[in-house]
Design a protein around this motif. Structure first.
Motif, PDB file in Angstrom:
ATOM      1  N   GLU A 115      -9.426   2.241  12.683  1.00  0.00           N
ATOM      2  CA  GLU A 115      -8.703   3.477  12.969  1.00  0.00           C
ATOM      3  C   GLU A 115      -9.234   4.623  12.126  1.00  0.00           C
ATOM      4  O   GLU A 115      -9.265   5.776  12.574  1.00  0.00           O
ATOM      5  CB  GLU A 115      -7.202   3.273  12.707  1.00  0.00           C
ATOM      6  CG  GLU A 115      -6.527   2.289  13.645  1.00  0.00           C
ATOM      7  CD  GLU A 115      -6.517   2.774  15.081  1.00  0.00           C
ATOM      8  OE1 GLU A 115      -6.823   3.962  15.319  1.00  0.00           O
ATOM      9  OE2 GLU A 115      -6.234   1.956  15.983  1.00  0.00           O
ATOM     10  N   VAL A 116      -9.633   4.334  10.898  1.00  0.00           N
ATOM     11  CA  VAL A 116     -10.194   5.404  10.054  1.00  0.00           C
ATOM     12  C   VAL A 116     -11.465   5.956  10.659  1.00  0.00           C
ATOM     13  O   VAL A 116     -11.730   7.173  10.640  1.00  0.00           O
ATOM     14  CB  VAL A 116     -10.422   4.860   8.638  1.00  0.00           C
ATOM     15  CG1 VAL A 116     -11.253   5.847   7.820  1.00  0.00           C
ATOM     16  CG2 VAL A 116      -9.096   4.595   7.946  1.00  0.00           C
TER      17      VAL A 116
ATOM     18  N   ASN B 245      -7.314   8.588  15.196  1.00  0.00           N
ATOM     19  CA  ASN B 245      -6.789   9.846  14.692  1.00  0.00           C
ATOM     20  C   ASN B 245      -5.449   9.579  14.035  1.00  0.00           C
ATOM     21  O   ASN B 245      -5.052   8.427  13.849  1.00  0.00           O
ATOM     22  CB  ASN B 245      -6.667  10.872  15.829  1.00  0.00           C
ATOM     23  CG  ASN B 245      -5.898  10.301  17.009  1.00  0.00           C
ATOM     24  OD1 ASN B 245      -4.870   9.656  16.817  1.00  0.00           O
ATOM     25  ND2 ASN B 245      -6.413  10.521  18.209  1.00  0.00           N
ATOM     26  N   GLU B 246      -4.771  10.648  13.728  1.00  0.00           N
ATOM     27  CA  GLU B 246      -3.505  10.486  12.994  1.00  0.00           C
ATOM     28  C   GLU B 246      -2.502   9.690  13.806  1.00  0.00           C
ATOM     29  O   GLU B 246      -1.824   8.800  13.276  1.00  0.00           O
ATOM     30  CB  GLU B 246      -2.953  11.874  12.670  1.00  0.00           C
ATOM     31  CG  GLU B 246      -1.625  11.824  11.937  1.00  0.00           C
ATOM     32  CD  GLU B 246      -1.081  13.227  11.700  1.00  0.00           C
ATOM     33  OE1 GLU B 246       0.036  13.320  11.162  1.00  0.00           O
ATOM     34  OE2 GLU B 246      -1.771  14.201  12.059  1.00  0.00           O
ATOM     35  N   GLU B 247      -2.405   9.971  15.100  1.00  0.00           N
ATOM     36  CA  GLU B 247      -1.414   9.302  15.930  1.00  0.00           C
ATOM     37  C   GLU B 247      -1.708   7.814  16.064  1.00  0.00           C
ATOM     38  O   GLU B 247      -0.815   6.969  15.944  1.00  0.00           O
ATOM     39  CB  GLU B 247      -1.364   9.971  17.303  1.00  0.00           C
ATOM     40  CG  GLU B 247      -1.005  11.432  17.262  1.00  0.00           C
ATOM     41  CD  GLU B 247       0.343  11.651  16.599  1.00  0.00           C
ATOM     42  OE1 GLU B 247       1.208  10.750  16.704  1.00  0.00           O
ATOM     43  OE2 GLU B 247       0.530  12.700  15.961  1.00  0.00           O
TER      44      GLU B 247
ATOM     45  N   PHE C 111      -3.410   6.052  14.078  1.00  0.00           N
ATOM     46  CA  PHE C 111      -3.246   5.410  12.772  1.00  0.00           C
ATOM     47  C   PHE C 111      -1.773   5.098  12.514  1.00  0.00           C
ATOM     48  O   PHE C 111      -1.429   4.015  12.011  1.00  0.00           O
ATOM     49  CB  PHE C 111      -3.793   6.326  11.680  1.00  0.00           C
ATOM     50  CG  PHE C 111      -3.998   5.619  10.370  1.00  0.00           C
ATOM     51  CD1 PHE C 111      -5.199   4.991  10.080  1.00  0.00           C
ATOM     52  CD2 PHE C 111      -2.985   5.564   9.425  1.00  0.00           C
ATOM     53  CE1 PHE C 111      -5.381   4.340   8.886  1.00  0.00           C
ATOM     54  CE2 PHE C 111      -3.155   4.908   8.232  1.00  0.00           C
ATOM     55  CZ  PHE C 111      -4.369   4.292   7.954  1.00  0.00           C
ATOM     56  N   ARG C 112      -0.888   6.031  12.881  1.00  0.00           N
ATOM     57  CA  ARG C 112       0.534   5.785  12.676  1.00  0.00           C
ATOM     58  C   ARG C 112       1.051   4.698  13.629  1.00  0.00           C
ATOM     59  O   ARG C 112       1.941   3.924  13.277  1.00  0.00           O
ATOM     60  CB  ARG C 112       1.323   7.073  12.864  1.00  0.00           C
ATOM     61  CG  ARG C 112       0.974   8.105  11.812  1.00  0.00           C
ATOM     62  CD  ARG C 112       1.945   9.242  11.784  1.00  0.00           C
ATOM     63  NE  ARG C 112       1.524  10.234  10.817  1.00  0.00           N
ATOM     64  CZ  ARG C 112       1.670  10.122   9.511  1.00  0.00           C
ATOM     65  NH1 ARG C 112       2.261   9.043   9.023  1.00  0.00           N
ATOM     66  NH2 ARG C 112       1.236  11.051   8.684  1.00  0.00           N
ATOM     67  N   ASP C 113       0.496   4.669  14.818  1.00  0.00           N
ATOM     68  CA  ASP C 113       0.858   3.565  15.711  1.00  0.00           C
ATOM     69  C   ASP C 113       0.495   2.225  15.081  1.00  0.00           C
ATOM     70  O   ASP C 113       1.247   1.247  15.171  1.00  0.00           O
ATOM     71  CB  ASP C 113       0.150   3.731  17.052  1.00  0.00           C
ATOM     72  CG  ASP C 113       0.688   4.914  17.836  1.00  0.00           C
ATOM     73  OD1 ASP C 113       1.803   5.364  17.499  1.00  0.00           O
ATOM     74  OD2 ASP C 113      -0.008   5.381  18.755  1.00  0.00           O
ATOM     75  N   MET C 114      -0.650   2.172  14.470  1.00  0.00           N
ATOM     76  CA  MET C 114      -1.069   0.933  13.799  1.00  0.00           C
ATOM     77  C   MET C 114      -0.097   0.562  12.684  1.00  0.00           C
ATOM     78  O   MET C 114       0.284  -0.616  12.530  1.00  0.00           O
ATOM     79  CB  MET C 114      -2.480   1.091  13.242  1.00  0.00           C
ATOM     80  CG  MET C 114      -3.040  -0.170  12.565  1.00  0.00           C
ATOM     81  SD  MET C 114      -2.694  -0.276  10.792  1.00  0.00           S
ATOM     82  CE  MET C 114      -3.695   1.065  10.198  1.00  0.00           C
ATOM     83  N   LEU C 115       0.364   1.579  11.922  1.00  0.00           N
ATOM     84  CA  LEU C 115       1.315   1.292  10.846  1.00  0.00           C
ATOM     85  C   LEU C 115       2.642   0.810  11.410  1.00  0.00           C
ATOM     86  O   LEU C 115       3.292  -0.083  10.849  1.00  0.00           O
ATOM     87  CB  LEU C 115       1.529   2.554  10.005  1.00  0.00           C
ATOM     88  CG  LEU C 115       0.338   3.035   9.182  1.00  0.00           C
ATOM     89  CD1 LEU C 115       0.704   4.306   8.420  1.00  0.00           C
ATOM     90  CD2 LEU C 115      -0.106   1.954   8.205  1.00  0.00           C
ATOM     91  N   ARG C 116       3.083   1.408  12.524  1.00  0.00           N
ATOM     92  CA  ARG C 116       4.330   0.988  13.120  1.00  0.00           C
ATOM     93  C   ARG C 116       4.236  -0.457  13.629  1.00  0.00           C
ATOM     94  O   ARG C 116       5.162  -1.253  13.481  1.00  0.00           O
ATOM     95  CB  ARG C 116       4.715   1.944  14.253  1.00  0.00           C
ATOM     96  CG  ARG C 116       6.095   1.618  14.836  1.00  0.00           C
ATOM     97  CD  ARG C 116       6.606   2.730  15.728  1.00  0.00           C
ATOM     98  NE  ARG C 116       5.744   2.947  16.876  1.00  0.00           N
ATOM     99  CZ  ARG C 116       4.882   3.944  17.014  1.00  0.00           C
ATOM    100  NH1 ARG C 116       4.760   4.860  16.062  1.00  0.00           N
ATOM    101  NH2 ARG C 116       4.141   4.084  18.113  1.00  0.00           N
ATOM    102  N   VAL C 117       3.118  -0.789  14.227  1.00  0.00           N
ATOM    103  CA  VAL C 117       2.907  -2.175  14.682  1.00  0.00           C
ATOM    104  C   VAL C 117       2.949  -3.126  13.486  1.00  0.00           C
ATOM    105  O   VAL C 117       3.548  -4.206  13.535  1.00  0.00           O
ATOM    106  CB  VAL C 117       1.571  -2.297  15.434  1.00  0.00           C
ATOM    107  CG1 VAL C 117       1.253  -3.765  15.717  1.00  0.00           C
ATOM    108  CG2 VAL C 117       1.606  -1.514  16.719  1.00  0.00           C
TER     109      VAL C 117
ATOM    110  N   VAL D  68     -10.651  10.083   6.230  1.00  0.00           N
ATOM    111  CA  VAL D  68     -10.294  10.150   7.646  1.00  0.00           C
ATOM    112  C   VAL D  68     -10.731  11.509   8.195  1.00  0.00           C
ATOM    113  O   VAL D  68     -10.500  12.535   7.547  1.00  0.00           O
ATOM    114  CB  VAL D  68      -8.773   9.958   7.851  1.00  0.00           C
ATOM    115  CG1 VAL D  68      -8.434  10.054   9.329  1.00  0.00           C
ATOM    116  CG2 VAL D  68      -8.332   8.633   7.266  1.00  0.00           C
ATOM    117  N   LYS D  69     -11.306  11.455   9.368  1.00  0.00           N
ATOM    118  CA  LYS D  69     -11.647  12.697  10.061  1.00  0.00           C
ATOM    119  C   LYS D  69     -10.571  13.017  11.077  1.00  0.00           C
ATOM    120  O   LYS D  69     -10.216  12.164  11.890  1.00  0.00           O
ATOM    121  CB  LYS D  69     -12.989  12.563  10.789  1.00  0.00           C
ATOM    122  CG  LYS D  69     -14.177  12.529   9.860  1.00  0.00           C
ATOM    123  CD  LYS D  69     -15.464  12.474  10.648  1.00  0.00           C
ATOM    124  CE  LYS D  69     -16.676  12.484   9.730  1.00  0.00           C
ATOM    125  NZ  LYS D  69     -17.947  12.451  10.496  1.00  0.00           N
ATOM    126  N   ALA D  70     -10.019  14.203  10.996  1.00  0.00           N
ATOM    127  CA  ALA D  70      -8.996  14.629  11.956  1.00  0.00           C
ATOM    128  C   ALA D  70      -9.690  15.064  13.233  1.00  0.00           C
ATOM    129  O   ALA D  70     -10.528  15.953  13.210  1.00  0.00           O
ATOM    130  CB  ALA D  70      -8.177  15.788  11.393  1.00  0.00           C
TER     131      ALA D  70
END
Length: 946
Positions: free
Chosen positions: A746-747, A751-753, A755-761, A903-905
């Motif tokens: 993901e890095v 992107n940010e979204e 990456f956050r989906d990955m954290l939520r999973v 991380v690149k936005a």
């Protein structure tokens, strides 16, 4: 006389003066035979002088001479006036004795009177009168009362100091109580009368009904007698036969033979008969059965020889002739020191042989001990003794009772002749060995093989071949017996009992009729045939071996190799066919392996269908543990000579046939083969099947490789979907490596979204695993508590535990499936094949819509129940360390720890947020750069606008 009457008259007058006495006198005058009147009179005169009381006793006893009560009281008063008051020489003692004698005239049957009388005599120390009194008491009293007299008589006689009197008294007592003979032996031994003691001790041990009051056993009495005879030979030998006594003890007490032999030898040594002592020692060494007894006798023997040698050397040093004429062994003319020394050395040298004899007497059928004995004689370089030893061994050992392999004695015997270049005698020995009915067939087979090997060593190859031909030839008796056995076996039928009876029947057949089925014999015979015979004879020998069903897989391999060397390839393959049809797994593995290898190497693709049939026949019964190698070889055959799709089908079958621990590696090989033949894109199907089939650990690793493949192909969304599916198998607390790879992915590509989906999973999966582990821990704790409390688990409890475990497993699977559906919209992304760019974009849009719907449902659930998971708080928690610059510049993001990630936005694709997001972003003119606003905030904002 007149004066006496005057004195009495005066005394009577004095008594009559007392009025009370007058009353008693009147009563006595009326009835002088009344015992009560006299006793009342005596009680009334208690304070009177003894003389007055004695007078009353005397008057009473004149009328009542047989009254025990009067006599007993009278004697006690007389005795009180004497005991401790006057010396024994005082006349009162004599008066007391006279009174006792007068009483005993009337009371001779009263033991109490006799005992007091004897006590008085013992105190007066009058030996003769006391002895006569004891004898008179024994004569007067009944035999039932004699024990009371003897209890005084024996101690008095023993302490009298006159040996002859004591011996005679004790002998008389033994006639009354023979059970006290052991006490008499002790007393005689104390007096030094060893002869008398030994005689009576011999009576004790010879009397089977004798029971020792002291608790001594027969064994203890025998050992005591033998010890007494050995220590006092001169005194005892005149009345007892010591040699016979000790030898009878040897026959009765086999556990003490060593001690008894030593005592017998000691008996002769004390008598000076040293030659007889040597004979006893030699006899003992040749008869004892235990090493303990042997050691005892040998040590005593060697010590005796050393003592004699030392005594002789001392005598020679003093240069004096021995004066004892009875010492025959030492009284020798000349110097015999060398002879004595030679005797001692010979004894020490013979010790190993003598010890070996002891062990063989314990078990004459011990083959190993016979071998040791023969080696001892070989060490002495005495061929005659070695041959005698082997001859005695083969004659003594019973084949059915042999401890060890009996044939080794025969072969060692023959080898000894062979080492001394006597081949003829070696052949004779081995020929006799073939006639022995050994315990097992293998022993006779060993004899034949040894014989053949001996002939080979001496280059007598024809003789060796003839020996083995004779061994493998079935005798005519064996043919008849085989037919009879088959008929009886059919009559016995099946079942366990019938099988046992058949086994017993076969075991009863002599080994000479069964040796032709020995695998060892056939192996050597076939080797000799290959080396010395022709091709025809060798083939016939192998065919006969197969016919008798004694072939082993190795023999089959040798047969096939022999046929191939002689260019009989098809016959070699037929030999393999016979082998694989006879043997089962795992013994048949080398046959199949070499058969398939040889067949493919010879024919290649020319006989492909036949090769396929062989492989299918092999794979039909191959166990799972051995299946991988054969599937790989089968697929390789198809790759080189067949069709690629057949090869892939074989690999696909192999993934189901191999065991689970090898299935992952087999899938990797399958994937490489598909990639090499069909390209990378065709491996997706294999990856998907592997993920479905493999266990969790293998599926997780396969997901990582699948995702890496999609990343290399540029299919980022597919790779992310694979990671999402693989997250179901990876607990974040136990498998951080998987999540590290997804985070790195993901890095680099998200992107940010995303990456956050990955954290939520990750948080959802961690929660699911935590709940499952918690429930499993509670269930195990309850079970352990029940077991620790000692409660018995009945059938219902066991069923409940089983259901609890199954429920926990089902819940775990449901959690993983739910997490997969919520986070990835199901596993469809994993199985989705590659298509056009428009189709992929539509799929991404559909997935984004599902994600938006799920997020909205989560917000509604949050408003209804505050105790449920707060997604917003989780988002804010994830944003605590995030710092992202606008304009697509690189910025550090701190997530779950101190790890710093670059991380690149990047702009978010429009399809991800659908129209709701695009309208809001269009107003701000910042599509993909929503500032600090997260996905949840934008969804809330879009919902509020609607």
């Amino acid at each position: 006389m007149a004066n006496d009457r005057g004195v009495v008259s005066d005394e009577i007058r004095a008594l009559l003066e007392d009025e009370q006495d007058a009353e008693f006198e009147e009563e006595i005058a009326r009835n002088p035979f009344s015992l009560k009147s006299w006793l009342r009179y005596l009680n009334a005169k208690t304070q009177a002088k003894p003389v007055k009381r004695y007078l009353i006793y005397e008057r009473a006893l004149k009328f009542l001479p047989g009254s025990y009560k009067l006599w007993w009281a009278y004697l006690q008063e007389r005795k009180e006036q004497v005991d401790g008051r006057v010396p024994v020489s005082h006349p009162r003692y004599q008066i007391l004795l006279n009174t006792f004698e007068r009483a005993l005239v009337h009371l001779s049957r009263m033991p109490r009177v006799w005992l007091d009388y004897l006590d008085t005599l013992v105190d007066m120390k009058k030996a003769t009168k006391t002895r006569r009194a004891f004898d008179a008491a024994l004569q007067s009293l009944p035999i039932t009362q004699h024990e009371r007299i003897w209890s005084l008589y024996l101690p008095w006689a023993q302490n009298l100091g006159v040996k002859e009197t004591a011996i005679r008294v004790f002998r008389r007592y033994l006639k009354y109580d023979p059970s006290q003979r052991e006490s008499y032996v002790d007393f005689m031994e104390k007096l030094g009368e060893m002869e008398e003691a030994a005689v009576h001790l011999a009576i004790c041990v010879n009397d089977d009904a004798f029971f020792s009051p002291k608790g001594s056993s027969k064994h203890a009495l025998w050992m005591r007698l033998c010890d007494m005879c050995a220590r006092h030979p001169t005194a005892i030998s005149r009345r007892l036969k010591v040699d016979a006594i000790i030898r009878s003890g040897l026959a009765r007490f086999t556990d003490e033979t060593g001690k008894l032999w030593c005592k017998l030898a000691d008996y002769y040594i004390r008598q000076g008969q040293f030659e007889r002592a040597r004979d006893v020692y030699e006899e003992a060494l040749s008869t004892v059965l235990t090493v303990r007894d042997f050691t005892m006798v040998f040590d005593a023997y060697s010590q005796c020889e050393e003592s004699l040698l030392t005594a002789r050397v001392a005598m020679l040093a003093e240069e004096e002739e021995p004066e004892d004429e009875t010492d025959d062994d030492l009284d020798v003319e000349g110097d015999d020191t060398d002879l004595r020394l030679a005797r001692l050395e010979d004894l020490m040298e013979r010790r190993p042989i003598l010890l070996s004899s002891v062990l063989l007497r314990q078990n004459p059928h011990n083959v190993h001990e016979w071998h040791k004995r023969a080696k001892l004689f070989q060490a002495q370089n005495d061929p005659h003794k070695v041959i005698v030893c082997f001859t005695e061994a083969v004659k003594t050992v019973d084949p059915k009772k042999a401890f060890g392999k009996l044939y080794s004695l025969w072969t060692a015997f023959a080898k000894y002749y062979e080492e001394h270049d006597d081949i003829d005698n070696a052949r004779v020995v081995l020929n006799k060995a073939t006639l022995v009915n050994f315990k097992g067939v293998e022993e006779l087979a060993g004899v034949y093989c040894t014989w053949a090997e001996m002939e080979i060593r001496h280059e007598n190859y024809e003789e060796a071949l003839q020996v083995m031909q004779h061994a493998v030839t079935e005798p005519s008796q064996a043919i008849q017996r085989r037919r009879q056995t088959e008929a009886q076996g059919r009559a016995l039928g099946g079942g366990k009992k019938g099988g046992e009876e058949r086994a017993e029947m076969i075991a009863s057949i002599p080994v000479q009729e069964r040796v032709h089925k020995s695998t060892r014999v056939w192996s050597l015979f076939l080797d000799l045939e290959e080396s010395l015979g022709t091709v025809a004879t060798t083939k016939a020998a192998y065919e006969r071996c197969l016919e008798l069903k004694v072939a082993t897989p190795q023999i089959i391999l040798n047969f096939a190799s022999f046929l191939e060397e002689n260019a009989y390839h098809e016959e070699a393959f037929r030999a393999y066919e016979k082998g694989v049809s006879v043997f089962g797994w795992p013994h048949v593995k080398p046959l199949w392996s070499l058969y398939l290898q040889k067949f493919v190497a010879r024919y290649g693709g020319s006989k492909l269908e036949r090769a396929r049939d062989l492989f299918e026949q092999c794979l039909e019964k191959v166990p799972a543990v051995e299946a991988a190698d054969f599937y790989i070889r089968y697929a390789k055959l198809e790759e080189e000579h067949g069709l690629a799709r057949h090869a892939m089908a074989i690999y696909d079958r192999g993934t189901q046939a191999v065991p689970e621990d090898k299935r992952y590696d087999f899938f990797l090989l399958y994937i490489k083969k598909v990639e090499a033949l069909y390209g990378v894109t065709r491996t997706r199907e294999v990856y998907q099947k592997a993920i479905e089939v493999l266990p969790d650990e293998g599926a997780k690793n396969m997901c990582i490789q699948f995702a890496e493949l999609e990343r290399k192909l540029g299919e980022i969304d597919r790779a992310r979907a694979v990671y999402t599916h693989g997250a179901n198998f990876a607990d974040p607390r136990r498998d951080p490596g998987f999540w590290k790879k997804w985070q790195d992915f993901e890095v680099n590509h998200g992107n940010e979204e995303t990456f956050r989906d990955m954290l939520r999973v990750k948080r959802t999966i961690q929660t699911a695993f935590s709940q499952v582990n918690y429930m499993a821990d509670d269930a195990m704790a309850m079970v352990q508590a029940k077991e620790g409390g000692g409660e018995e688990k009945d059938e219902a409890t066991a069923d409940a535990e089983t259901l609890a475990r199954e429920a926990a497993k089902a819940e775990e699977k449901a959690k993983r499936a739910q997490a997969a559906r919520v986070m990835a919209g199901g596993a469809g992304g994993v199985k989705r094949k590659g298509g056009s760019e428009g189709e992929e974009l539509e799929a991404v849009e559909r997935q984004a819509k599902r994600l938006q719907a799920v997020t909205a449902a989560a917000v509604a659930a949050l408003e209804r129940n505050e105790e449920e998971i707060d997604i917003e708080d989780m988002e804010e928690e994830g944003e605590e360390g995030d710092r992202i610059q606008e304009g697509g510049e690189e910025k550090e993001i701190h997530i779950e720890g101190d790890t710093e990630i670059q991380v690149k936005a990047k702009p978010v694709p429009a399809a991800v947020f659908a129209r709701a997001g695009l309208e809001e972003d269009a107003k701000d003119g910042e599509v993909g750069n929503g500032g600090s606003m997260g996905a949840l905030e934008r969804l809330k904002k879009a919902g509020g606008q609607r």
